[in-house]
Design an enzyme around this catalytic site. Structure first.
Site, PDB file in Angstrom:
ATOM      1  N   ASN A  10      19.161   4.411  48.528  1.00 46.69           N
ATOM      2  CA  ASN A  10      20.253   5.217  49.052  1.00 46.69           C
ATOM      3  C   ASN A  10      19.716   6.189  50.101  1.00 46.69           C
ATOM      4  OD1 ASN A  10      22.072   7.585  49.221  1.00 46.69           O
ATOM      5  ND2 ASN A  10      23.261   6.515  47.657  1.00 46.69           N
ATOM      6  N   LYS A  11      20.108   5.983  51.351  1.00 37.42           N
ATOM      7  CA  LYS A  11      19.574   6.791  52.447  1.00 37.42           C
ATOM      8  C   LYS A  11      19.927   8.272  52.282  1.00 37.42           C
ATOM      9  CE  LYS A  11      19.512   3.002  55.797  1.00 37.42           C
ATOM     10  NZ  LYS A  11      18.080   2.773  55.587  1.00 37.42           N
ATOM     11  N   ASP A  70      19.101   9.462  37.660  1.00 38.24           N
ATOM     12  CA  ASP A  70      20.395   8.844  37.432  1.00 38.24           C
ATOM     13  C   ASP A  70      21.383   9.991  37.423  1.00 38.24           C
ATOM     14  OD1 ASP A  70      21.892   6.450  37.128  1.00 38.24           O
ATOM     15  OD2 ASP A  70      22.327   7.012  35.074  1.00 38.24           O
ATOM     16  N   SER A  71      22.387   9.849  38.212  1.00 36.45           N
ATOM     17  CA  SER A  71      23.329  10.947  38.357  1.00 36.45           C
ATOM     18  C   SER A  71      24.739  10.414  38.436  1.00 36.45           C
ATOM     19  CB  SER A  71      23.002  11.763  39.615  1.00 36.45           C
ATOM     20  OG  SER A  71      22.957  10.929  40.759  1.00 36.45           O
ATOM     21  N   GLY A 154      29.125   9.762  48.629  1.00 32.40           N
ATOM     22  CA  GLY A 154      29.708   9.595  47.302  1.00 32.40           C
ATOM     23  C   GLY A 154      30.987  10.389  47.102  1.00 32.40           C
ATOM     24  N   TYR A 155      31.008  11.170  46.041  1.00 34.60           N
ATOM     25  CA  TYR A 155      32.203  11.954  45.688  1.00 34.60           C
ATOM     26  C   TYR A 155      32.238  13.324  46.365  1.00 34.60           C
ATOM     27  CZ  TYR A 155      32.801   8.495  41.957  1.00 34.60           C
ATOM     28  OH  TYR A 155      32.976   7.325  41.250  1.00 34.60           O
ATOM     29  N   ASP A 156      31.293  13.587  47.265  1.00 33.75           N
ATOM     30  CA  ASP A 156      31.221  14.906  47.914  1.00 33.75           C
ATOM     31  C   ASP A 156      32.534  15.354  48.566  1.00 33.75           C
ATOM     32  OD1 ASP A 156      28.641  15.032  47.055  1.00 33.75           O
ATOM     33  OD2 ASP A 156      27.711  14.898  49.033  1.00 33.75           O
ATOM     34  N   HIS A 181      23.332  19.522  41.608  1.00 34.86           N
ATOM     35  CA  HIS A 181      22.713  19.024  40.383  1.00 34.86           C
ATOM     36  C   HIS A 181      21.353  18.415  40.678  1.00 34.86           C
ATOM     37  CE1 HIS A 181      24.846  15.954  42.521  1.00 34.86           C
ATOM     38  NE2 HIS A 181      24.523  14.972  41.707  1.00 34.86           N
TER      39      HIS A 181
END
EC number: 3.6.1.66
Length: 202
Positions: A10-11, A70-71, A154-156, A181
């Site tokens: 993931n860049k 892992d997040s 992502g969910y940002d 996080h």
């Protein structure tokens, strides 16, 4: 231990980790530089299980220290979902756009005060000799009603930080690293790094 392999392609994550690790003089490589490794299965039911699997697998295959995280996003109104399935929340052909659309759909009609959520990150560093350290970081917020901002991934665009009054996708990288996080988990991991190095060199 000058080279650390980050167990991701993931860049966005690689860029964040490079920013966070640059002061330690560590060279960070992503899995994109080890194409022979391929996709690593994540069968764990917790963030910790998946982080251990990824870190130990990459350490064993490369012979280098590996760091894996892992997040995911835990939404209280959804019973903690999507959790460990955050990246593939919308199915096998999941994309960030599809995941965000599904999240908004599932929270349709949920009041603002009930849209509480948190990003969780569990991080593990491992050596080929099975020496490991681990850490955890959390970022509390809530899910916005619409996508905003163009930073992050992502969910940002949906994760609203009440203290700063904006979503993660509107933050500079520096601000996000200070709040996130992943930043918290990495700083907690770095607090253990000197002891980790000492254990490796024994």
């Amino acid at each position: 231990m000058k080279t650390v392999v980050l167990a991701t392609s993931n860049k966005g994550k690689i860029a964040e980790f490079n920013e966070l690790l640059k002061d330690l003089g560590l060279e960070v490589k992503g899995l994109d530089q080890f194409p022979e490794i391929g996709e690593i299965p994540e069968p764990g039911e917790t963030f910790l299980e998946n982080a251990i699997i990824k870190a130990q697998t990459v350490a064993n295959l490369t012979g280098l220290v590996a760091v894996a995280d892992d997040s995911g996003l835990e939404v209280d109104a959804l019973g903690g979902r999507p959790g460990v399935y955050s990246a593939r929340y919308s199915g096998e052909d999941a994309t960030p756009e599809k995941n965000n659309a599904k999240l908004l759909e599932e929270l349709d009609g949920v009041a603002e005060e009930e849209r509480t959520a948190r990003f969780v990150c569990v991080m593990v560093a491992a050596t080929p000799d099975n020496i490991r350290i681990q850490s955890r970081g959390e970022w509390e917020g809530r899910i916005a009603f619409e996508l905003t901002g163009k930073q992050g991934f992502g969910y940002d665009p949906l994760f609203f930080d009440p203290e700063l009054g904006c979503v993660a996708a509107e933050m500079t990288r520096e601000t996000k690293n200070a709040r996130s996080h992943r930043g918290k988990a990495l700083r907690a991991l770095m607090e253990q790094w000197a002891d980790f190095q000492e254990r490796i060199s024994r």
